[in-house]
Structure formats: C-alpha cells, structure tokens
Design an enzyme around this catalytic site. Structure first.
Site, PDB file in Angstrom:
ATOM      1  N   ASP A  44       1.184  -0.487   3.867  1.00 10.78           N
ATOM      2  CA  ASP A  44       2.314  -1.242   3.314  1.00 10.78           C
ATOM      3  C   ASP A  44       3.074  -0.385   2.299  1.00 10.78           C
ATOM      4  O   ASP A  44       4.078  -0.818   1.727  1.00 10.78           O
ATOM      5  CB  ASP A  44       1.882  -2.598   2.736  1.00 10.78           C
ATOM      6  CG  ASP A  44       0.979  -2.472   1.528  1.00 10.78           C
ATOM      7  OD1 ASP A  44       0.555  -1.332   1.211  1.00 10.78           O
ATOM      8  OD2 ASP A  44       0.675  -3.510   0.899  1.00 10.78           O
ATOM      9  N   ASP A  83      -2.120  -2.263   7.872  1.00 11.41           N
ATOM     10  CA  ASP A  83      -2.283  -2.787   6.516  1.00 11.41           C
ATOM     11  C   ASP A  83      -1.680  -4.190   6.455  1.00 11.41           C
ATOM     12  O   ASP A  83      -0.498  -4.376   6.784  1.00 11.41           O
ATOM     13  CB  ASP A  83      -1.506  -1.853   5.563  1.00 11.41           C
ATOM     14  CG  ASP A  83      -2.103  -1.804   4.185  1.00 11.41           C
ATOM     15  OD1 ASP A  83      -3.114  -2.463   3.943  1.00 11.41           O
ATOM     16  OD2 ASP A  83      -1.545  -1.063   3.349  1.00 11.41           O
ATOM     17  N   LYS A 113      -6.477  -3.613   7.302  1.00  7.46           N
ATOM     18  CA  LYS A 113      -6.885  -3.317   5.920  1.00  7.46           C
ATOM     19  C   LYS A 113      -6.369  -4.413   4.996  1.00  7.46           C
ATOM     20  O   LYS A 113      -5.229  -4.859   5.146  1.00  7.46           O
ATOM     21  CB  LYS A 113      -6.348  -1.964   5.456  1.00  7.46           C
ATOM     22  CG  LYS A 113      -6.709  -1.657   3.997  1.00  7.46           C
ATOM     23  CD  LYS A 113      -6.411  -0.235   3.602  1.00  7.46           C
ATOM     24  CE  LYS A 113      -4.994   0.000   3.124  1.00  7.46           C
ATOM     25  NZ  LYS A 113      -4.582  -0.813   1.951  1.00  7.46           N
ATOM     26  N   GLU A 115      -6.396  -5.706   0.772  1.00 11.90           N
ATOM     27  CA  GLU A 115      -6.694  -5.355  -0.617  1.00 11.90           C
ATOM     28  C   GLU A 115      -7.524  -6.461  -1.260  1.00 11.90           C
ATOM     29  O   GLU A 115      -7.273  -7.643  -1.031  1.00 11.90           O
ATOM     30  CB  GLU A 115      -5.383  -5.181  -1.415  1.00 11.90           C
ATOM     31  CG  GLU A 115      -4.614  -3.947  -1.008  1.00 11.90           C
ATOM     32  CD  GLU A 115      -3.368  -3.719  -1.866  1.00 11.90           C
ATOM     33  OE1 GLU A 115      -3.201  -4.375  -2.912  1.00 11.90           O
ATOM     34  OE2 GLU A 115      -2.557  -2.851  -1.469  1.00 11.90           O
ATOM     35  N   GLU A 182      -9.098   3.474  -4.555  1.00 12.97           N
ATOM     36  CA  GLU A 182      -7.861   4.110  -5.045  1.00 12.97           C
ATOM     37  C   GLU A 182      -7.884   4.226  -6.569  1.00 12.97           C
ATOM     38  O   GLU A 182      -8.147   3.241  -7.281  1.00 12.97           O
ATOM     39  CB  GLU A 182      -6.629   3.293  -4.591  1.00 12.97           C
ATOM     40  CG  GLU A 182      -5.325   3.880  -5.136  1.00 12.97           C
ATOM     41  CD  GLU A 182      -4.066   3.412  -4.413  1.00 12.97           C
ATOM     42  OE1 GLU A 182      -4.162   2.733  -3.374  1.00 12.97           O
ATOM     43  OE2 GLU A 182      -2.973   3.734  -4.907  1.00 12.97           O
TER      44      GLU A 182
HETATM   45  O1  KIV Z   1      -0.315   1.565   1.915  1.00 16.52           O
HETATM   46  C1  KIV Z   1      -0.940   2.629   1.986  1.00 16.52           C
HETATM   47  O2  KIV Z   1      -0.465   3.634   2.520  1.00 16.52           O
HETATM   48  C2  KIV Z   1      -2.274   2.641   1.395  1.00 16.52           C
HETATM   49  C3  KIV Z   1      -2.983   3.937   1.268  1.00 16.52           C
HETATM   50  C4  KIV Z   1      -2.280   4.901   0.404  1.00 16.52           C
HETATM   51  C5  KIV Z   1      -4.416   3.773   0.921  1.00 16.52           C
HETATM   52  O3  KIV Z   1      -2.761   1.626   1.028  1.00 16.52           O
END
Ligand code: KIV
Length: 265
Positions: A44, A83, A113, A115, A182
């Site tokens: 994202d 994401d 993914k 968070e 991160e």
């Molecule tokens: O959004 C993204 O690209 C990320 C990575 C940098 C881990 O979350």
C-alpha cells in the site's frame, strides 16, 4: 521453479536469505521476477510512491486489486503478496475475510499482508484456516501514521518492546507464515528471529532476519521525495531518467531527432 510456502520455509531452514521487493506494475514486477527476487509485495506504499500522497491511508481495495493484477501479468516464479489497505480488514471479521478472499480470487495473488498484532490475530487465524496465507506487519505500521505522528523506530522503550513480543507471538500462534518487522531495533529483531517459527522479514530492522524487503523505487533511486535511513539506493534512476529526457528535448529542439533512420521513407 515457482516460489511457494514450502520453498520459502526451505530457505529459512537452510539459512538462505529471502528477498522481497514492493512494486506495483507489470514491467517492474517482470524485472524482479527475471532476476530471481523471491516475493513481490504489492504494497500500500503505492499511496505515496504511485499516487503521490503523504501517506498510505487513501489506498483503496480496488487500487490494490488493479495493481496486483498488473504485477501478476509480469510474474512467472515470484510469490506475490497483496497488501490489504487501511479499513479493508479492520471493520469486522466477516468484512476482512470477504475482502481478503476477493483479492486472492480476483488477482491470483498467493498471500495477503495485514498490519497489526494481537488485535488482528483472530482474522489471521480465520484466513489461515480457509487457505489464505497471511503475512503480518508490526513495528512501525504506516496505516497508524496518525497515532505515531511520523515514521518512528518502535521497540526502544520497554513497554513497546513487550507489546512487540506479544504481537509477534499472537501472529505466529494465529498462523501467520511471515512477519515483517519495520523500524525495530536490531537487538529486539534478533531476539524475535532467534525464537521464530515464521519467516521474519526486516525493513529497517537490522540483519538478524530471514530476509529483507525494500520498495523498488527506493532501490533504483526513482523516488526522491525522501530517503529513510534503512534504504540503500543501487541506482540513481531519477537522475539518469532526467538526463535522458533532457537529451530527448534537446534533440527535438535542435532537429537531431528524428533522423532519417527513425523515419518512414
Ligand atoms: O507497503 C509496503 O510496501 C510495505 C513494505 C515496505 C513492507 O508495507
């Protein structure tokens, strides 16, 4: 050979590092795939890198689906992780499952993914149990930028470190196969990694991990707005491109372009 959960865990077992690049389109995904990058994350971060926003909060589910489809067309072997954007999984368990399922179904991505730690464990467990591999993301989580105020290192203070330990355990127990850390101090990353069952990926978290992730545009120096401490630029892409564009302009203005060879008859 296509990368999958089995090949990724084999690498962890053997101590071979895993490489992940965040990117959002066909051509950059194809380049990553052709040089053997293990995973592509359709991050994202497209909110800042592609849309030019200040943060990732405005990214929509439709945008992630669109960019993941573009990436999938460029990939033959890499493992693709989509994401999930802000508010696509926080409203309810049902909505989270529905949206993650939609992304997997419509794009062909291999995993999602999310968070968060303890607070998303139930969602992770449910996704895993219906066959959707999940990557967790803790430490500095850009979707909580309004809580953090600005990008920050997370885990320096004792209570932050304790929360990270609980989040890490909750994600692993819920079945996350990979966890991105991160902006976490190296010593804490090392501690989590040494006891880990999941694949630990770092970004600004030091070298004691199973692998590293960076954003494509940072690696090749296309994104010049800001450069976090943890970014290593392998190319001054923006400078080279500007040089090429200036040369094109110059050639048109001076009448050097197009030549006879570049013209028809
Ligand atoms: O959004 C993204 O690209 C990320 C990575 C940098 C881990 O979350």
């Amino acid at each position: 050979m296509p990368v999958n959960l089995k090949t990724l865990f084999k690498k962890k077992e053997k101590g071979e590092k895993i490489t992940i690049v965040s990117t959002y389109d066909y051509w950059s995904a194809k380049l990553c795939d052709e040089v053997g990058i293990d995973c592509i994350l359709v991050g994202d971060s497209l909110g800042t890198v592609i849309k030019g926003e200040k943060h990732t909060l405005s990214v929509t589910l439709e945008e992630v689906i669109y960019h993941t489809k573009c990436v999938m067309r460029g990939v033959k072997e890499a493992f693709v992780i989509a994401d999930m954007p802000f508010m696509s999984y926080q409203v309810s368990l049902e909505k989270a499952v529905e949206n993650c399922g939609r992304v997997i179904k419509e794009t062909g991505a291999n995993a999602v993914k999310l968070e968060g730690g303890e607070e998303i464990a139930e969602i992770v467990y449910r996704l895993r149990s219906i066959g959707i591999p999940v990557v967790g993301h803790i430490g500095f989580t850009p979707q909580s930028i309004n809580v953090f105020g600005k990008p920050a290192v997370v885990g320096k203070r004792a209570e932050e470190a304790e929360k990270l330990r609980r989040d890490f355990k909750a994600l692993e127990d819920a079945g996350a196969f990979m966890i991105v850390l991160e902006s976490v101090p190296t010593s804490l990353t090392k501690e989590l990694w040494e006891k880990s069952r999941s694949i630990v990926i770092g970004i600004g978290a030091g070298k004691f991990t199973d692998g590293q992730v960076l954003v494509f545009h940072d690696i090749v120096g296309l994104f010049e707005d800001f450069k976090p401490k943890f970014v290593r630029r392998y190319l001054e892409g923006a400078k080279l491109i500007k040089e090429a564009l200036k040369n094109f302009k110059q050639d048109v203005l001076s009448g050097k372009f197009p030549s006879e060879e570049e013209s028809y008859g």
